[in-house]
Design an enzyme around this catalytic site. Structure first.
Site, PDB file in Angstrom:
ATOM      1  N   LYS A 115      37.768  68.530  34.235  1.00  0.00           N
ATOM      2  CA  LYS A 115      38.589  69.508  33.510  1.00  0.00           C
ATOM      3  C   LYS A 115      38.729  69.136  32.039  1.00  0.00           C
ATOM      4  CE  LYS A 115      41.137  71.682  37.213  1.00  0.00           C
ATOM      5  NZ  LYS A 115      42.417  72.012  37.815  1.00  0.00           N
ATOM      6  N   LYS A 197      29.991  73.484  43.356  1.00  0.00           N
ATOM      7  CA  LYS A 197      30.894  74.190  44.278  1.00  0.00           C
ATOM      8  C   LYS A 197      31.235  75.586  43.729  1.00  0.00           C
ATOM      9  CE  LYS A 197      35.517  73.136  42.731  1.00  0.00           C
ATOM     10  NZ  LYS A 197      36.882  72.784  42.943  1.00  0.00           N
ATOM     11  N   LYS A 200      36.592  79.292  40.940  1.00  0.00           N
ATOM     12  CA  LYS A 200      37.264  80.435  40.312  1.00  0.00           C
ATOM     13  C   LYS A 200      36.858  80.580  38.850  1.00  0.00           C
ATOM     14  CE  LYS A 200      41.321  78.897  42.425  1.00  0.00           C
ATOM     15  NZ  LYS A 200      42.697  78.564  42.498  1.00  0.00           N
TER      16      LYS A 200
HETATM   17  P1  TYM Z   1      42.689  75.026  44.125  1.00  0.00           P
HETATM   18  O1  TYM Z   1      43.641  76.102  43.752  1.00  0.00           O
HETATM   19  O2  TYM Z   1      41.596  74.670  43.168  1.00  0.00           O
HETATM   20  O3  TYM Z   1      41.991  75.373  45.496  1.00  0.00           O
HETATM   21  C1  TYM Z   1      42.746  75.783  46.630  1.00  0.00           C
HETATM   22  C2  TYM Z   1      42.092  75.257  47.899  1.00  0.00           C
HETATM   23  O4  TYM Z   1      40.767  75.768  48.031  1.00  0.00           O
HETATM   24  C3  TYM Z   1      39.868  74.693  48.277  1.00  0.00           C
HETATM   25  N1  TYM Z   1      38.572  75.033  47.650  1.00  0.00           N
HETATM   26  C4  TYM Z   1      37.395  75.053  48.293  1.00  0.00           C
HETATM   27  N2  TYM Z   1      37.072  74.799  49.567  1.00  0.00           N
HETATM   28  C5  TYM Z   1      35.775  74.928  49.922  1.00  0.00           C
HETATM   29  N3  TYM Z   1      34.791  75.296  49.057  1.00  0.00           N
HETATM   30  C6  TYM Z   1      35.070  75.561  47.765  1.00  0.00           C
HETATM   31  N4  TYM Z   1      34.099  75.933  46.944  1.00  0.00           N
HETATM   32  C7  TYM Z   1      36.426  75.447  47.332  1.00  0.00           C
HETATM   33  N5  TYM Z   1      37.050  75.634  46.142  1.00  0.00           N
HETATM   34  C8  TYM Z   1      38.359  75.375  46.349  1.00  0.00           C
HETATM   35  C9  TYM Z   1      40.521  73.490  47.620  1.00  0.00           C
HETATM   36  O5  TYM Z   1      40.053  72.279  48.157  1.00  0.00           O
HETATM   37  C10 TYM Z   1      41.975  73.733  47.934  1.00  0.00           C
HETATM   38  O6  TYM Z   1      42.302  73.255  49.223  1.00  0.00           O
HETATM   39  N6  TYM Z   1      45.286  70.912  43.208  1.00  0.00           N
HETATM   40  C11 TYM Z   1      45.059  71.940  44.192  1.00  0.00           C
HETATM   41  C12 TYM Z   1      46.318  72.700  44.582  1.00  0.00           C
HETATM   42  C13 TYM Z   1      47.436  71.832  45.040  1.00  0.00           C
HETATM   43  C14 TYM Z   1      47.564  71.250  46.329  1.00  0.00           C
HETATM   44  C15 TYM Z   1      48.808  70.543  46.287  1.00  0.00           C
HETATM   45  C16 TYM Z   1      46.785  71.261  47.480  1.00  0.00           C
HETATM   46  C17 TYM Z   1      48.515  71.471  44.319  1.00  0.00           C
HETATM   47  N7  TYM Z   1      49.339  70.692  45.056  1.00  0.00           N
HETATM   48  C18 TYM Z   1      49.241  69.820  47.390  1.00  0.00           C
HETATM   49  C19 TYM Z   1      47.235  70.549  48.587  1.00  0.00           C
HETATM   50  C20 TYM Z   1      48.452  69.837  48.534  1.00  0.00           C
HETATM   51  C21 TYM Z   1      44.079  72.937  43.614  1.00  0.00           C
HETATM   52  O7  TYM Z   1      43.954  73.069  42.433  1.00  0.00           O
HETATM   53  O8  TYM Z   1      43.490  73.712  44.535  1.00  0.00           O
END
Ligand code: TYM
Length: 334
Positions: A115, A197, A200
């Site tokens: 990032k 991967k 978004k």
């Molecule tokens: P975020 O918002 O980037 O993604 C949300 C969830 O989607 C999963 N994910 C994927 N899984 C499979 N293939 C992909 N291409 C893919 N892209 C995203 C992510 O692994 C995630 O589970 N930091 C975290 C949010 C967060 C969080 C937490 C998660 C904040 N606090 C506490 C768990 C526990 C995030 O940015 O996820």
């Protein structure tokens, strides 16, 4: 434990539009696990401002995401679906945990490296301590299990390290959480560059399928998906594009790669792409129509937001007070 049930926590950022990766890697598993656990599903808006946001847009996206959690099948009465910013305990615990986390540990986080390379003009301290806030999210609810995609594993490991370090000093304050990674769909790749991967923030609109994409767009994106010149439907490391299509197909249908490969025996890539596209459309269509219905019911969603913020605050405050006492903050006089 809450009411005899183990606790589950997870969250998603309201940054950008959710992709099929978010759905298959996380949201789908959330729904599957939601009966078994006492669940907290947060819209992590505090995390979102580590990258500059348009305020009106962030508010809108946060509400859409919360609505989408429900549309995807999470019962908002049984599951605590709430905004992270409505529970001040997240930020308060994060501060305490910051004092138990080392710069060296945070420096090793690959997501921080990625990032900061992407947003070189805004490498703020929040981006650096992002994993500590994530640890606070998880530990605040004494979570046993955290369903995430593969990309969040490193953040789960640091959460466990911080919790163990704190417990070693102050006794058993935090439950040590375990990650839950689905057997399939834990890493859905870009349709255009299957070594990356699905994300978004991808600038190529054909690289990601968005949860709100119309059927025609979904079909078109799959038809354009990058494959290879092998002309052979197999599940292996040298055919990443095909493997990704099979992964998507299997996760949607709850079947194994072997079963899928058998199903496509003797067929071509065009047929595979059509079948995957149609399957994804059939999975996303009901979520989309439920989302549209719920979005119109403002009073209902408002009620959920209010009730769940209260519930989350109640549970969070219990852990927070315990932590504050342990580290030596003066008692509150009632
Ligand atoms: P975020 O918002 O980037 O993604 C949300 C969830 O989607 C999963 N994910 C994927 N899984 C499979 N293939 C992909 N291409 C893919 N892209 C995203 C992510 O692994 C995630 O589970 N930091 C975290 C949010 C967060 C969080 C937490 C998660 C904040 N606090 C506490 C768990 C526990 C995030 O940015 O996820």
């Amino acid at each position: 434990m809450i009411d005899g049930k183990k606790v589950l926590f997870s969250g998603m950022q309201a940054t950008g539009t959710l992709t099929l990766g978010n759905y298959l890697g996380a949201l789908k598993n959330w729904v599957k696990l939601s009966e078994e656990y006492e669940c907290f599903y947060s819209v992590v808006d505090l995390h979102s401002i580590t990258i500059r946001q348009d305020p009106a847009e962030l508010r809108k996206r946060a509400r859409n995401l919360l609505t989408l959690y429900i549309a995807a099948g999470l019962d908002p009465v049984k599951n605590c679906i709430y905004y992270q910013s409505h529970v001040s305990g997240h930020a308060e615990l994060a501060w305490v945990l910051n004092c138990f986390t080392y710069m060296g540990e945070l420096n090793r986080m690959t997501q921080f490296k990625d990032k900061s390379a992407k947003h070189a003009d805004n490498i703020n301290a929040g981006l650096f301590t992002y994993p500590v806030l994530m640890a606070a999210d998880i530990l605040l609810y004494q979570s046993d299990v955290v369903p995430v995609g593969n990309d969040q594993l490193q953040h789960l490991e640091i959460t466990r390290d911080i919790a163990q370090r704190f417990n070693a000093i102050y006794g058993d304050v935090f439950t040590i959480p375990e990650p839950y990674i689905g057997k399939q769909g834990a890493r859905i790749m870009s349709l255009q560059e299957p070594t990356k991967k699905m994300s978004k923030s991808d600038e190529n609109p054909n690289a990601s399928v968005y949860l709100m994409d119309k059927p025609d767009d979904i079909m078109r994106k799959f038809k354009r998906a990058v494959t290879d010149s092998e002309a052979n439907i197999a599940y292996n490391d040298s055919q990443l594009g095909v493997r990704n299509l099979l992964d998507i197909y299997c996760t949607c249908k709850n079947i194994t790669p072997e079963e899928a490969v058998k199903e496509f025996d003797g067929k071509g890539y065009a047929e595979l792409k059509t079948a995957v596209g149609e399957t994804v459309v059939s999975v996303l269509s009901p979520v989309q129509s439920e989302f549209e219905r719920l979005q119109k019911d403002k009073a209902y969603i408002d009620g959920i937001i209010k009730a769940n913020a209260e519930k989350a605050n109640y549970i969070a405050t219990k852990t927070l007070r315990k932590v504050q006492k342990k580290v030596g903050f003066p008692e509150r006089i009632r």
